[in-house]
Write an enzyme that holds these catalytic residues in place. Structure first.
Site, short mmCIF file in Angstrom:
data_model
loop_
_atom_site.label_atom_id
_atom_site.label_comp_id
_atom_site.label_asym_id
_atom_site.label_seq_id
_atom_site.Cartn_x
_atom_site.Cartn_y
_atom_site.Cartn_z
N ARG A 43 0.83 -1.22 0.00
CA ARG A 43 0.00 0.00 0.00
C ARG A 43 0.87 1.26 0.00
O ARG A 43 0.52 2.26 -0.62
CB ARG A 43 -0.96 0.01 1.19
CG ARG A 43 -2.06 -1.01 1.07
CD ARG A 43 -2.96 -0.72 -0.16
NE ARG A 43 -3.91 -1.79 -0.32
CZ ARG A 43 -4.00 -2.55 -1.42
NH1 ARG A 43 -3.21 -2.36 -2.44
NH2 ARG A 43 -4.90 -3.49 -1.48
N GLU B 201 2.09 1.52 -3.49
CA GLU B 201 0.99 2.03 -4.30
C GLU B 201 0.79 3.54 -4.08
O GLU B 201 0.65 4.30 -5.04
CB GLU B 201 -0.30 1.28 -3.94
CG GLU B 201 -1.52 1.75 -4.70
CD GLU B 201 -2.78 1.03 -4.27
OE1 GLU B 201 -3.60 0.75 -5.14
OE2 GLU B 201 -2.94 0.77 -3.05
N SER C 212 15.71 14.98 2.68
CA SER C 212 16.70 14.08 3.23
C SER C 212 16.05 12.92 3.96
O SER C 212 15.06 13.09 4.67
CB SER C 212 17.60 14.84 4.22
OG SER C 212 18.49 13.96 4.86
#
Length: 146
Positions: free
Chosen positions: A87, A90, A113
């Site tokens: 997820r 995604e 960073s």
């Protein structure tokens, strides 16, 4: 001791002692996110904190030494299959370009960073289902022109 063996020892002790990551982190004096990441081999832990973790979990000095060792941050480049990790993959695929463009508009040409960085993971109760709240806080690093 290899980092993978260190992680196995820590996970076994965590299970044996029935401790949550937040409880372990409290004993080290570090954040739960950083503590967990170091225990999984993705960060090195300063000696003082590594020794505290080993004392809390009843682990030998070789685990502390492995925690202190610099990690090799390599990961499999394939699409992850674990549902939780997928997820995030995604979400970055769907929103990554959006994040890049909005960071560019607000800060200029550069990156966030992951070294000068912190993250918190919280639970927010909601009547429609509890929410996962993840806050990533990284220093902006502008690209150098030369």
């Amino acid at each position: 001791m290899k980092k993978s063996e260190m992680t196995e020892a820590i996970l076994a002790a965590k299970t044996r002692k029935k401790l949550a990551w937040e409880q372990i982190a409290e004993k080290t004096g570090l954040s739960p996110v950083f503590t967990t990441s170091a225990c999984l081999g993705m960060n090195s832990m300063p000696k003082e904190h590594a020794d505290k973790l080993c004392a809390a979990l009843g682990l030998p000095g070789e685990v502390s030494e492995a925690l202190q060792a610099f990690p090799h941050k390599a990961w499999d480049k394939t699409i992850p299959t674990d549902p939780v990790i997928y997820r995030f993959y995604e979400a970055l695929n769907v929103y990554g370009e959006t994040m890049k463009l909005l960071i560019g508009e607000k800060f200029g040409d550069g990156i966030m960073s992951a070294i000068d960085f912190s993250m918190t993971i919280d639970k927010q109760p909601d009547p429609k289902g509890d929410r996962v709240v993840i806050t990533m806080n990284g220093k902006f690093l502008p690209y150098k022109v030369f």
